[in-house]
Design a protein around this motif. Structure first.
Motif, PDB file in Angstrom:
ATOM      1  N   UNK A  66      22.511  12.268   9.800  1.00 19.79           N
ATOM      2  CA  UNK A  66      23.163  11.905  11.057  1.00 19.79           C
ATOM      3  C   UNK A  66      23.271  13.075  12.031  1.00 19.79           C
ATOM      4  N   UNK A  67      23.088  14.298  11.536  1.00 17.50           N
ATOM      5  CA  UNK A  67      23.232  15.482  12.384  1.00 17.50           C
ATOM      6  C   UNK A  67      21.943  16.309  12.386  1.00 17.50           C
ATOM      7  N   UNK A  68      21.813  17.131  13.408  1.00 11.56           N
ATOM      8  CA  UNK A  68      20.682  18.048  13.523  1.00 11.56           C
ATOM      9  C   UNK A  68      21.220  19.433  13.866  1.00 11.56           C
ATOM     10  N   UNK A  69      20.732  20.452  13.192  1.00  8.55           N
ATOM     11  CA  UNK A  69      21.094  21.828  13.534  1.00  8.55           C
ATOM     12  C   UNK A  69      20.264  22.255  14.736  1.00  8.55           C
ATOM     13  N   UNK A  70      20.935  22.588  15.831  1.00  8.57           N
ATOM     14  CA  UNK A  70      20.241  22.998  17.050  1.00  8.57           C
ATOM     15  C   UNK A  70      19.865  24.475  16.990  1.00  8.57           C
ATOM     16  N   UNK A  71      18.882  24.859  17.783  1.00  7.12           N
ATOM     17  CA  UNK A  71      18.473  26.260  17.812  1.00  7.12           C
ATOM     18  C   UNK A  71      19.591  27.147  18.340  1.00  7.12           C
ATOM     19  N   UNK A  72      20.500  26.556  19.114  1.00  4.93           N
ATOM     20  CA  UNK A  72      21.604  27.328  19.702  1.00  4.93           C
ATOM     21  C   UNK A  72      22.817  27.431  18.773  1.00  4.93           C
ATOM     22  N   UNK A  73      22.819  26.704  17.668  1.00  3.07           N
ATOM     23  CA  UNK A  73      23.962  26.731  16.752  1.00  3.07           C
ATOM     24  C   UNK A  73      24.075  28.078  16.048  1.00  3.07           C
ATOM     25  N   UNK A  75      25.138  30.429  12.883  1.00  2.00           N
ATOM     26  CA  UNK A  75      25.115  30.151  11.443  1.00  2.00           C
ATOM     27  C   UNK A  75      26.445  29.633  10.903  1.00  2.00           C
ATOM     28  N   UNK A  76      27.556  30.254  11.326  1.00  2.00           N
ATOM     29  CA  UNK A  76      28.867  29.824  10.840  1.00  2.00           C
ATOM     30  C   UNK A  76      29.195  28.424  11.335  1.00  2.00           C
ATOM     31  N   UNK A  77      28.799  28.111  12.557  1.00  7.61           N
ATOM     32  CA  UNK A  77      29.016  26.769  13.110  1.00  7.61           C
ATOM     33  C   UNK A  77      28.243  25.731  12.297  1.00  7.61           C
ATOM     34  N   UNK A  78      27.009  26.043  11.948  1.00 12.11           N
ATOM     35  CA  UNK A  78      26.204  25.126  11.136  1.00 12.11           C
ATOM     36  C   UNK A  78      26.822  24.934   9.757  1.00 12.11           C
ATOM     37  N   UNK A  79      27.327  26.016   9.196  1.00 13.45           N
ATOM     38  CA  UNK A  79      27.919  25.955   7.861  1.00 13.45           C
ATOM     39  C   UNK A  79      29.193  25.113   7.864  1.00 13.45           C
ATOM     40  N   UNK A  80      29.973  25.214   8.916  1.00 17.36           N
ATOM     41  CA  UNK A  80      31.254  24.510   8.967  1.00 17.36           C
ATOM     42  C   UNK A  80      31.134  23.075   9.462  1.00 17.36           C
ATOM     43  N   UNK A  81      30.248  22.863  10.450  1.00 19.99           N
ATOM     44  CA  UNK A  81      30.252  21.577  11.149  1.00 19.99           C
ATOM     45  C   UNK A  81      28.969  20.757  11.021  1.00 19.99           C
ATOM     46  N   UNK A  82      27.949  21.270  10.359  1.00 19.24           N
ATOM     47  CA  UNK A  82      26.685  20.546  10.257  1.00 19.24           C
ATOM     48  C   UNK A  82      26.299  20.283   8.800  1.00 19.24           C
ATOM     49  N   UNK A  83      27.265  19.896   8.000  1.00 11.91           N
ATOM     50  CA  UNK A  83      27.006  19.671   6.577  1.00 11.91           C
ATOM     51  C   UNK A  83      26.294  18.353   6.302  1.00 11.91           C
ATOM     52  N   UNK A  84      26.163  17.529   7.333  1.00 10.11           N
ATOM     53  CA  UNK A  84      25.411  16.279   7.178  1.00 10.11           C
ATOM     54  C   UNK A  84      24.144  16.307   8.040  1.00 10.11           C
ATOM     55  N   UNK A  85      23.713  17.527   8.353  1.00  5.06           N
ATOM     56  CA  UNK A  85      22.485  17.700   9.120  1.00  5.06           C
ATOM     57  C   UNK A  85      21.275  17.566   8.209  1.00  5.06           C
ATOM     58  N   UNK A 109      18.938  31.560  11.267  1.00  5.70           N
ATOM     59  CA  UNK A 109      20.263  31.996  10.824  1.00  5.70           C
ATOM     60  C   UNK A 109      21.000  30.905  10.081  1.00  5.70           C
ATOM     61  N   UNK A 110      20.908  29.665  10.568  1.00 10.35           N
ATOM     62  CA  UNK A 110      21.554  28.542   9.893  1.00 10.35           C
ATOM     63  C   UNK A 110      20.919  28.296   8.529  1.00 10.35           C
ATOM     64  N   UNK A 111      19.592  28.395   8.458  1.00  4.93           N
ATOM     65  CA  UNK A 111      18.904  28.190   7.180  1.00  4.93           C
ATOM     66  C   UNK A 111      19.327  29.240   6.169  1.00  4.93           C
TER      67      UNK A 111
END
Length: 342
Positions: A66-73, A75-85, A109-111
């Motif tokens: 349901x979610x996608x990690x954006x290039x602008x995200x 790393x910490x934001x992806x870890x906290x808020x994109x767990x269903x990406x 960075x998110x990866x």
């Protein structure tokens, strides 16, 4: 290749969206029917693109995210808020045994952050590093880090050297030659971290042959087997190299098209230049491994075309076939300097 090999593919992370990722996945699935592909992303979008390409291969399945990690995200934001990406779910599948390897062209960075969180690092490894083989005059050399760690301590660089040496031992180099990328070859040059790493590597050479410093103009010389640097320098070096190849190809084509003499010369030299440009095509070398994680993760260039994405999937299959993380863990016991082991 094992009939049980499963690749988790985050198809939402590329700079050009999911379409080239889906197309590359289908091409790969047709060519490798024994490998299962799990495509993570927006299911409706993936299904639409697959149906446009023709019959869906039986070895492809779709896993909705349901979610996608954006290039602008961050790393910490992806870890906290994109767990269903798509990225997070692909890595969760890898960590739980639902896949053997994960591929993503998404936010580096998110990866890195999500990979460390879900997959974990090998014992003794503080930070994973992105590495890939680059073509040289004598074959290939391993370059790391390529962007996972922009700021590195001496400890990090020494560990990267150990991981790179262990990787090259898997590729048949009995005593890999290792060098640190620097702004000169003199011992006094370079940052504090680079000079300290050089001092440590000079004193303890288990499993490697430390060759000191190497400058940027020797990256493709083949003088050493492993070139170690921080992620900032490595990423810049890689992108500059890719841009230079594209510039040379375009410039040569421009000269050949500028005059009658040039067009005549193209008839003679064309086949040679075509073979050269095909061999040096950056897409052929796409797919860099995160060394140091407990399971294999492959990072594709965000702007990769279909060919490049297929090559990333091929690199993932090779990682599984060689059982790289397990082999690397054993190799690190020999290569990792004592003062860097946990």
């Amino acid at each position: 290749m094992s009939q049980d090999t499963i690749i988790a593919f985050d198809v939402m992370g590329g700079d050009q969206g999911s379409r080239p990722c889906v197309s590359a996945a289908r091409n790969f699935a047709v060519a490798q029917p024994s490998i299962q592909l799990k495509l993570f992303g927006l299911s409706d979008e993936i299904e639409t693109f697959l149906c446009q390409l023709g019959p869906v291969p039986e070895n492809i399945s779709i896993c909705h995210a349901a979610q996608v990690v954006a290039t602008s995200d961050e790393p910490l934001q992806a870890l906290r808020h994109k767990r269903f990406s798509s990225m997070a779910l692909a890595l969760k599948a890898l960590s739980s045994g639902g896949a053997d390897v994960c591929v993503s062209a998404g936010n580096t960075g998110a990866l890195m952050a999500l990979g460390r969180h879900y997959v974990k690092t090998l014992d003794g490894v503080k930070r994973p590093a992105i590495c890939k083989n680059i073509p040289t005059r004598t074959g290939s050399s391993l370059l790391l880090d390529l962007g996972a760690n922009l700021n590195c301590s001496a400890d990090n660089l020494v560990q990267f050297a150990a991981m790179g040496a262990a990787q090259m031992r898997l590729e048949g180099r009995a005593l890999p030659r290792v060098a640190l990328l620097n702004v000169g070859t003199e011992l006094a040059k370079g940052s504090d971290a680079v000079r300290e790493a050089a001092r440590r590597l000079s004193k303890e050479r288990r499993g490697m042959q430390f060759e000191g410093y190497i400058e940027g103009d020797e990256l493709y010389s083949g003088r050493v087997d492993v070139i170690v640097c921080d992620g900032f320098a490595g990423n810049v070096a890689l992108k500059v190299s890719e841009g230079l190849v594209r510039h040379l190809v375009a410039s040569i084509d421009e000269y050949f098209s500028a005059s009658y003499t040039g067009r005549l010369a193209r008839l003679i030299a064309g086949p040679i230049l075509k073979a050269w440009s095909k061999k040096k095509n950056p897409s052929l070398y796409n797919g860099a491994a995160f060394l140091g994680l407990k399971k294999s993760v492959i990072k594709s260039h965000g702007g990769a075309d279909e060919l490049g994405l297929e090559k990333a999937l091929e690199a993932a299959a090779v990682q599984v076939e060689l059982d790289v993380p397990a082999q690397l863990e054993r190799g690190l016991k020999q290569c990792l300097p004592r003062n860097c082991q946990s």
